[in-house]
Design a protein around this motif. Structure first.
Motif, PDB file in Angstrom:
ATOM      1  N   HIS A 114      -4.502  -8.076  -3.919  1.00 15.20           N
ATOM      2  CA  HIS A 114      -4.556  -7.209  -2.741  1.00 15.20           C
ATOM      3  C   HIS A 114      -3.699  -7.782  -1.612  1.00 15.20           C
ATOM      4  N   ILE A 115      -3.811  -9.079  -1.363  1.00 17.68           N
ATOM      5  CA  ILE A 115      -3.018  -9.737  -0.315  1.00 17.68           C
ATOM      6  C   ILE A 115      -1.534  -9.601  -0.625  1.00 17.68           C
ATOM      7  N   ASN A 116      -1.142  -9.874  -1.865  1.00 20.50           N
ATOM      8  CA  ASN A 116       0.270  -9.781  -2.249  1.00 20.50           C
ATOM      9  C   ASN A 116       0.788  -8.356  -2.135  1.00 20.50           C
ATOM     10  N   LYS A 117      -0.040  -7.377  -2.483  1.00 19.71           N
ATOM     11  CA  LYS A 117       0.368  -5.984  -2.370  1.00 19.71           C
ATOM     12  C   LYS A 117       0.593  -5.615  -0.906  1.00 19.71           C
ATOM     13  N   GLN A 118      -0.321  -6.049  -0.032  1.00 20.45           N
ATOM     14  CA  GLN A 118      -0.174  -5.786   1.398  1.00 20.45           C
ATOM     15  C   GLN A 118       1.086  -6.432   1.941  1.00 20.45           C
ATOM     16  N   THR A 119       1.360  -7.660   1.502  1.00 22.19           N
ATOM     17  CA  THR A 119       2.547  -8.391   1.944  1.00 22.19           C
ATOM     18  C   THR A 119       3.813  -7.668   1.499  1.00 22.19           C
ATOM     19  N   GLN A 120       3.822  -7.199   0.259  1.00 22.93           N
ATOM     20  CA  GLN A 120       4.991  -6.460  -0.259  1.00 22.93           C
ATOM     21  C   GLN A 120       5.200  -5.170   0.525  1.00 22.93           C
ATOM     22  N   ASN A 121       4.100  -4.500   0.859  1.00 19.13           N
ATOM     23  CA  ASN A 121       4.218  -3.263   1.640  1.00 19.13           C
ATOM     24  C   ASN A 121       4.814  -3.530   3.021  1.00 19.13           C
ATOM     25  N   LEU A 122       4.453  -4.636   3.645  1.00 18.35           N
ATOM     26  CA  LEU A 122       5.004  -4.983   4.957  1.00 18.35           C
ATOM     27  C   LEU A 122       6.483  -5.336   4.865  1.00 18.35           C
ATOM     28  N   GLU A 123       6.868  -5.976   3.772  1.00 12.68           N
ATOM     29  CA  GLU A 123       8.262  -6.388   3.603  1.00 12.68           C
ATOM     30  C   GLU A 123       9.183  -5.185   3.374  1.00 12.68           C
ATOM     31  N   THR A 124       8.646  -4.101   2.813  1.00 10.52           N
ATOM     32  CA  THR A 124       9.469  -2.929   2.540  1.00 10.52           C
ATOM     33  C   THR A 124       9.562  -1.987   3.739  1.00 10.52           C
ATOM     34  N   VAL A 125       8.773  -2.256   4.768  1.00  7.04           N
ATOM     35  CA  VAL A 125       8.799  -1.374   5.963  1.00  7.04           C
ATOM     36  C   VAL A 125       9.922  -1.780   6.870  1.00  7.04           C
TER      37      VAL A 125
END
Length: 125
Positions: A114-125
């Motif tokens: 979950h943490i990694n998914k959230q981090t990836q989502n922030l990096e793509t914004v």
């Protein structure tokens, strides 16, 4: 609900019994998960466990540098994690390396996904 008083006209006894049965059936899981969540409820320890999951193995000096903490502070957290059965250690010369206990990985890895998914989502914004 008014203060500490429960006002209801009808108690669904079937629902109450069903919920009690669910809790009884899941008691072993609660007993396993509760101490893990208690230890990981501290943000520093959660970060340490996350890093150990990511890196597989770290020494107290590495964790101190990464987290910007003193080695004694890091060691205190590591001791709690080790006493709680979340991590294990191995010694190489004078250095102690810590890693996650394999049996707990299935429980805690979904949190890190979950943490990694959230981090990836922030990096793509």
């Amino acid at each position: 609900m008014n203060g500490n008083t429960c006002l209801r006209l009808y108690a669904d006894q079937a629902q109450i019994n069903s919920c009690k049965d669910k809790l009884k059936t899941a008691q072993r899981s609660f007993s396993q998960l509760s101490p893990i969540l208690a230890l990981t409820g501290n943000e520093v320890r959660l970060k340490m466990i996350y890093l150990l999951d990511e890196e597989k193995e770290l020494c107290p000096c590495d964790l101190a540098d990464i987290l910007g903490m003193t080695i004694p502070a890091v060691s205190q957290h590591l001791r709690k994690l080790k006493d709680g059965g979340l991590i294990e250690s191995r010694k190489a010369g004078q250095t102690i390396y810590y890693s996650l206990m394999q049996e707990n990985l299935k429980i805690i890895q979904p949190f890190f996904k979950h943490i990694n998914k959230q981090t990836q989502n922030l990096e793509t914004v």
